[in-house]
Write a protein that holds these residues in place. Structure first.
Motif, PDB file in Angstrom:
ATOM      1  N   ALA A   1      56.518   5.003  -0.028  1.00 23.52           N
ATOM      2  CA  ALA A   1      56.995   5.626   1.212  1.00 23.52           C
ATOM      3  C   ALA A   1      58.482   5.353   1.420  1.00 23.52           C
ATOM      4  O   ALA A   1      59.216   6.210   1.912  1.00 23.52           O
ATOM      5  CB  ALA A   1      56.190   5.112   2.401  1.00 23.52           C
ATOM      6  N   LYS A   2      58.936   4.169   1.045  1.00 19.52           N
ATOM      7  CA  LYS A   2      60.344   3.806   1.217  1.00 19.52           C
ATOM      8  C   LYS A   2      61.167   4.126  -0.021  1.00 19.52           C
ATOM      9  O   LYS A   2      62.378   3.901  -0.022  1.00 19.52           O
ATOM     10  CB  LYS A   2      60.461   2.312   1.537  1.00 19.52           C
ATOM     11  N   ARG A   3      60.503   4.640  -1.072  1.00 14.10           N
ATOM     12  CA  ARG A   3      61.190   4.965  -2.325  1.00 14.10           C
ATOM     13  C   ARG A   3      61.985   3.763  -2.813  1.00 14.10           C
ATOM     14  O   ARG A   3      63.127   3.889  -3.273  1.00 14.10           O
ATOM     15  CB  ARG A   3      62.097   6.174  -2.141  1.00 14.10           C
ATOM     16  N   THR A   4      61.387   2.610  -2.717  1.00 12.24           N
ATOM     17  CA  THR A   4      62.095   1.373  -3.034  1.00 12.24           C
ATOM     18  C   THR A   4      61.326   0.554  -4.054  1.00 12.24           C
ATOM     19  O   THR A   4      60.111   0.360  -3.922  1.00 12.24           O
ATOM     20  CB  THR A   4      62.322   0.537  -1.760  1.00 12.24           C
ATOM     21  N   LEU A   5      62.043   0.076  -5.043  1.00  9.89           N
ATOM     22  CA  LEU A   5      61.520  -0.845  -6.056  1.00  9.89           C
ATOM     23  C   LEU A   5      61.986  -2.239  -5.695  1.00  9.89           C
ATOM     24  O   LEU A   5      63.140  -2.417  -5.286  1.00  9.89           O
ATOM     25  CB  LEU A   5      62.059  -0.441  -7.431  1.00  9.89           C
ATOM     26  N   TYR A   6      61.098  -3.220  -5.837  1.00  6.41           N
ATOM     27  CA  TYR A   6      61.437  -4.597  -5.499  1.00  6.41           C
ATOM     28  C   TYR A   6      61.278  -5.510  -6.707  1.00  6.41           C
ATOM     29  O   TYR A   6      60.495  -5.247  -7.608  1.00  6.41           O
ATOM     30  CB  TYR A   6      60.516  -5.118  -4.389  1.00  6.41           C
ATOM     31  N   LEU A   7      62.030  -6.594  -6.681  1.00  5.03           N
ATOM     32  CA  LEU A   7      61.814  -7.695  -7.617  1.00  5.03           C
ATOM     33  C   LEU A   7      61.768  -8.971  -6.798  1.00  5.03           C
ATOM     34  O   LEU A   7      62.797  -9.401  -6.263  1.00  5.03           O
ATOM     35  CB  LEU A   7      62.911  -7.775  -8.669  1.00  5.03           C
ATOM     36  N   GLU A   8      60.577  -9.512  -6.664  1.00  3.13           N
ATOM     37  CA  GLU A   8      60.391 -10.769  -5.956  1.00  3.13           C
ATOM     38  C   GLU A   8      60.587 -11.896  -6.962  1.00  3.13           C
ATOM     39  O   GLU A   8      59.893 -11.940  -7.992  1.00  3.13           O
ATOM     40  CB  GLU A   8      58.973 -10.816  -5.365  1.00  3.13           C
TER      41      GLU A   8
ATOM     42  N   VAL B   1      66.770   1.204  -4.075  1.00  2.00           N
ATOM     43  CA  VAL B   1      66.389   2.434  -3.381  1.00  2.00           C
ATOM     44  C   VAL B   1      66.672   3.627  -4.274  1.00  2.00           C
ATOM     45  O   VAL B   1      67.785   3.771  -4.800  1.00  2.00           O
ATOM     46  CB  VAL B   1      67.154   2.558  -2.051  1.00  2.00           C
ATOM     47  N   ALA B   2      65.681   4.480  -4.427  1.00  3.19           N
ATOM     48  CA  ALA B   2      65.824   5.680  -5.259  1.00  3.19           C
ATOM     49  C   ALA B   2      66.022   6.906  -4.377  1.00  3.19           C
ATOM     50  O   ALA B   2      65.320   7.099  -3.395  1.00  3.19           O
ATOM     51  CB  ALA B   2      64.590   5.867  -6.131  1.00  3.19           C
ATOM     52  N   SER B   3      66.991   7.720  -4.743  1.00  7.63           N
ATOM     53  CA  SER B   3      67.226   8.968  -4.023  1.00  7.63           C
ATOM     54  C   SER B   3      67.256  10.111  -5.038  1.00  7.63           C
ATOM     55  O   SER B   3      67.407   9.891  -6.228  1.00  7.63           O
ATOM     56  CB  SER B   3      68.537   8.916  -3.236  1.00  7.63           C
ATOM     57  N   GLY B   4      67.124  11.325  -4.548  1.00  9.21           N
ATOM     58  CA  GLY B   4      67.097  12.462  -5.449  1.00  9.21           C
ATOM     59  C   GLY B   4      65.703  12.724  -5.955  1.00  9.21           C
ATOM     60  O   GLY B   4      64.724  12.185  -5.450  1.00  9.21           O
ATOM     61  N   ASP B   5      65.597  13.500  -6.989  1.00  7.48           N
ATOM     62  CA  ASP B   5      64.314  13.932  -7.524  1.00  7.48           C
ATOM     63  C   ASP B   5      63.766  12.886  -8.492  1.00  7.48           C
ATOM     64  O   ASP B   5      64.215  12.785  -9.628  1.00  7.48           O
ATOM     65  CB  ASP B   5      64.490  15.273  -8.233  1.00  7.48           C
TER      66      ASP B   5
END
Length: 128
Positions: free
Chosen positions: A74-81, A23-27
């Motif tokens: 939208a979720k500011r999320t990077l995934y690794l499947e 999850v990424a937060s900030g700018d």
């Protein structure tokens, strides 16, 4: 500046699957590359997958065809499947972000030191 927090690591049996999240937060404006790295004890940090705004995603040779990197804006999320996990995939996995443009722009992959934001790491253990 963006902050990243990774999670999702677990212990699984060989052949199993896991999905890591970051999850990424900030700018996050201006961050061209987001990536997953892994590190095994006594070894250097290894690039696993890179999501590059300038071109297609890239994968390390050992994970091609088994791992997939993606992002939910939208979720500011990077995934690794991670599928068909092998014991040699056992490592601490780290999410990272870089403001530098990567291989599709400059012709070479970013070095580990060019990623300036790192997650705390999440452990993946694969047993045979």
């Amino acid at each position: 500046q963006v902050q990243v927090a990774d999670s999702g690591g677990d212990s699984v049996q060989a052949g199993g699957s896991l999905r890591l999240s970051c999850v990424a937060s900030g700018d996050s404006y201006g961050y061209y590359c987001m990536a997953w790295f892994r590190q095994q004890p006594g070894k250097e940090r290894e690039e696993v997958a890179v999501l590059d705004m300038d071109g297609p995603s890239r994968y390390g040779e050992s994970v091609k065809g088994r791992f997939s990197i993606s992002k939910d804006r939208a979720k500011r999320t990077l995934y690794l499947e991670m599928n068909n996990l092998k014991p040699e995939d056992t490592a601490m996995y780290y999410c990272a972000a870089s403001p530098a443009r990567g291989i599709w722009y400059r012709g070479r992959a970013l070095a580990v030191g060019e990623y300036n934001n790192w997650g705390q790491g999440t452990q993946v253990t694969v047993s045979s």
